[in-house]
Design an enzyme around this catalytic site. Sequence first.
Site, PDB file in Angstrom:
ATOM      1  N   LYS A  79       0.846  -1.215   0.000  1.00 56.89           N
ATOM      2  CA  LYS A  79       0.000   0.000   0.000  1.00 56.89           C
ATOM      3  C   LYS A  79       0.873   1.255   0.000  1.00 56.89           C
ATOM      4  O   LYS A  79       0.707   2.134  -0.842  1.00 56.89           O
ATOM      5  CB  LYS A  79      -0.895   0.022   1.248  1.00 56.89           C
ATOM      6  CG  LYS A  79      -1.541   1.368   1.496  1.00 56.89           C
ATOM      7  CD  LYS A  79      -2.406   1.384   2.730  1.00 56.89           C
ATOM      8  CE  LYS A  79      -1.695   1.738   4.014  1.00 56.89           C
ATOM      9  NZ  LYS A  79      -1.483   3.155   4.301  1.00 56.89           N
ATOM     10  N   ASN A  80       1.805   1.316   0.937  1.00 59.33           N
ATOM     11  CA  ASN A  80       2.570   2.555   1.081  1.00 59.33           C
ATOM     12  C   ASN A  80       3.450   2.839  -0.128  1.00 59.33           C
ATOM     13  O   ASN A  80       3.613   3.989  -0.532  1.00 59.33           O
ATOM     14  CB  ASN A  80       3.397   2.521   2.376  1.00 59.33           C
ATOM     15  CG  ASN A  80       2.509   2.640   3.604  1.00 59.33           C
ATOM     16  OD1 ASN A  80       1.332   2.985   3.489  1.00 59.33           O
ATOM     17  ND2 ASN A  80       3.048   2.345   4.777  1.00 59.33           N
ATOM     18  N   ARG A  86      -3.239   9.849   4.259  1.00 59.17           N
ATOM     19  CA  ARG A  86      -2.004  10.570   4.548  1.00 59.17           C
ATOM     20  C   ARG A  86      -1.177  10.733   3.258  1.00 59.17           C
ATOM     21  O   ARG A  86      -0.593  11.765   2.988  1.00 59.17           O
ATOM     22  CB  ARG A  86      -1.204   9.771   5.578  1.00 59.17           C
ATOM     23  CG  ARG A  86       0.115  10.367   5.989  1.00 59.17           C
ATOM     24  CD  ARG A  86      -0.052  11.481   6.970  1.00 59.17           C
ATOM     25  NE  ARG A  86       1.226  12.058   7.359  1.00 59.17           N
ATOM     26  CZ  ARG A  86       1.334  13.186   8.046  1.00 59.17           C
ATOM     27  NH1 ARG A  86       0.271  13.849   8.421  1.00 59.17           N
ATOM     28  NH2 ARG A  86       2.515  13.658   8.376  1.00 59.17           N
ATOM     29  N   CYS A 118      -4.858   7.840   9.565  1.00 52.34           N
ATOM     30  CA  CYS A 118      -5.299   7.360  10.871  1.00 52.34           C
ATOM     31  C   CYS A 118      -5.028   8.384  11.972  1.00 52.34           C
ATOM     32  O   CYS A 118      -4.015   9.085  11.944  1.00 52.34           O
ATOM     33  CB  CYS A 118      -4.569   6.065  11.217  1.00 52.34           C
ATOM     34  SG  CYS A 118      -5.132   4.689  10.227  1.00 52.34           S
ATOM     35  N   VAL A 177       7.117   5.875  17.770  1.00 52.12           N
ATOM     36  CA  VAL A 177       7.011   6.639  16.514  1.00 52.12           C
ATOM     37  C   VAL A 177       5.811   7.592  16.542  1.00 52.12           C
ATOM     38  O   VAL A 177       5.927   8.766  16.204  1.00 52.12           O
ATOM     39  CB  VAL A 177       6.938   5.692  15.294  1.00 52.12           C
ATOM     40  CG1 VAL A 177       6.793   6.491  13.999  1.00 52.12           C
ATOM     41  CG2 VAL A 177       8.179   4.810  15.232  1.00 52.12           C
ATOM     42  N   ARG A 204      -8.736   0.121   4.261  1.00 53.32           N
ATOM     43  CA  ARG A 204      -7.773   1.089   3.720  1.00 53.32           C
ATOM     44  C   ARG A 204      -6.440   0.418   3.441  1.00 53.32           C
ATOM     45  O   ARG A 204      -5.685   0.859   2.574  1.00 53.32           O
ATOM     46  CB  ARG A 204      -7.554   2.226   4.720  1.00 53.32           C
ATOM     47  CG  ARG A 204      -8.779   3.105   4.928  1.00 53.32           C
ATOM     48  CD  ARG A 204      -8.441   4.277   5.803  1.00 53.32           C
ATOM     49  NE  ARG A 204      -7.109   4.729   5.476  1.00 53.32           N
ATOM     50  CZ  ARG A 204      -6.195   5.131   6.354  1.00 53.32           C
ATOM     51  NH1 ARG A 204      -6.475   5.188   7.618  1.00 53.32           N
ATOM     52  NH2 ARG A 204      -4.999   5.524   5.953  1.00 53.32           N
TER      53      ARG A 204
END
Length: 514
Positions: A57-58, A130, A154, A415, A488
Site C-alpha cells: 500500500k505505502n 495521509r 489514521c 514513533v 484502507r
Amino acid sequence: MATSLCYAKPLKPFSLRLPQTQNPQIPTQTTQIREAETLTITGPTQLSGHVPISGSKNSSLCLLAATLLCSNSCLLHNVPTGLSDTKAMLSILRSLGAKIEFNERNKEILVNTDGVGRVEPCLEEMRKIRGGFFVIGPLLARFGEAVVGLPGGCDIGERPVDLYVRGLRALGAAVEISYFLICGNRLCKPTISHSNTEKMAGIANFCIITSDDTGLQRDGRVLAHSANGKGLVGGSFHLDFPSVGATETLMMAASMADGVTVLSNVAKEPEVIDLARFLNDSGACVYGAGSDKLLIKGKCQLRGCECYVPPDRIEAGTFMLAAAITRSLISISPVTPSHLSCLIDKLKIAGCKITRCNNDTLEVRVSAIPENVCENLRGFNVRTSPFPGFPTDLQPPTMALLTTCSGSSIVEESVFDRRLGHVRELQKLGAKIQVCGSTALVFGRETRSALHGSQLRAADLRGGVALVLAGLVAEGTTQISGIGHIGRGYENLDTKLQFLGADIKRSIAMASQL
Ligand code: UD1
C-alpha cells in the site's frame, strides 16, 4: 523547467475558498455504508493453507504520486487496487487531470499525467489518506505550484507536516499554511495564516483535522510555489526525524529541482528504496537510498517507466502474527524476509518456527506447532522505531499476540504518540493490559483461549486488524464495527482469512448495533 511550468493553469496565489461540495462533515453514502459494515468472527479458530500477499500500500501510494513527475505513461504492476487508500489516491490524480486505465484482474495501472492542468487536487479525497499529501512534492517540482489540503489518515497522534514544509523551503519553495474552521457545511473563518518558519514548527502540530467540543472542525491548506517563479532549486536539508513521507516527498521534489540536493537523516524504509528505483528508471539521479543520506541530481524532465510494486511487508507481517496467535501453520508469498527480520526474530523468541522454504518466490512458512501442539508461546518486549527497527504498523497486531503469550511483555510505541487506541478494545475481550504514556504492559495468559468474544470498534487501520487477530482466538463471537479503516490497508482480509479456515463474516449492521 520553464516548459513544464506551462502545464499548470495560473493560480491566484494564496486565495482561499472552500467549495461547498468539499465539506468534510457531510459523509458520502459510501462512507456511511463502510461505517455500517461489521466483521463477525467466531473463535477460537485454527488456520491452515497459503495466503497471497498483495502489493505494498505505502509503496503504491508514493509511486502513484511520483507519476506526476513523468512526461510519458507509467505502468505499475501489482498495485493493491482493492484498497480504499489506493482508490483515494487515484481520485486525487484524476482530479488533477491524469488519465488512468486499470486492469483490476491483473492489478495493473497505466497512468498518464500529460494532461495534468491543475495543481489543486480534490480536497475531499486528500482528507481520506495521509499519502495524498505526497503530491505536493511532484506538483511543485514539475509545475512550480501546488495547493493541497492538510493530510488525513489514521488518528494515531500528532502528525505534523513541518518537515515537508521546511524541506520544500530548502529547495526554494515559498510555502504557507492557512487554517480555517468549518461548522456544519459552512466555512467559518480563516483562523491562522503563518509563513514564519519559527512559528511553523509549533503551529504545524495542529495540522490534523480535529473536531472539538464546539463541533467545529479545524482544517487547512498548504499553498506553495517556487519562490523564484521558475522552479525548485537544489539545496541541503537535515530531517529532525527520519519521516518516511517527508523523505519521499522531498526526493520527488529534488528529482526535478535545478542542481544537487543533499538530504540527511532520511528514512531507510524499503518504500524509499522502491521510490528511488522508480525515479532512477524514469531518468532521475538518486543516490544513497537505504542509507541515511540521499544525494539527488535534479533533471529537467523525467520520462516515466514500468515498475512492479513489491509485496506489502505489513500485510505479510500481519498474517505471520495471525498464524502465531492461532498457533497455526500457514505459508505466505511473495514476501521479502529481510524487510521483516525484526518481527521474525521476535516470533522466534516467542517459540514460533519460521522457515524460508522457497528461494525464488521467497515463501515464508510460519509454524508455532513443530510436531505436537504447543499452545504456549513466550511473551517478548517490543519498541517500535524507524526501519530497520520494529515497524510501528505491526505494533497493534503484535500486542494482540502478546495477550495470548505467557509472562508479561512491554510494548513501547516510540514513533506515534497516540497509537495505543486498540488497548481498550482488547481489554473488552479480557486482555490484561496497563498503559502508561506510550508504553503498555501486557500480562500474558497461559493459553490462547483466555480471551472471550465481545462487541468492538476499530478506530484505525492497524488497531483494527489487531482486533481481528484477537477475535480469531477469542472464545465465542466477536463483532467488529468501523471496519472501513481496515479496508484502507488490507485487501480482502476477510476472504483471505476464510480461505485459511477462519469463521469470519462481513455484514451490514443495523443502526442500533453501531
Ligand atoms: C508512513 C506510513 C505509515 C507508517 C509510518 C511510519 C505511508 C502512507 N504511511 O507514514 O504507514 O506508520 O510511515 O513508518 O507511507 N513527523 C513530524 N513532522 C513531519 C512528518 C512526520 O514530526 O513533517 C513525525 C510524525 O508525527 C511521526 C513520525 O514523524 O511521529 C513518523 O512519521 P512518518 O515517518 O512521517 O510517517 P508517515 O510518512 O506519515
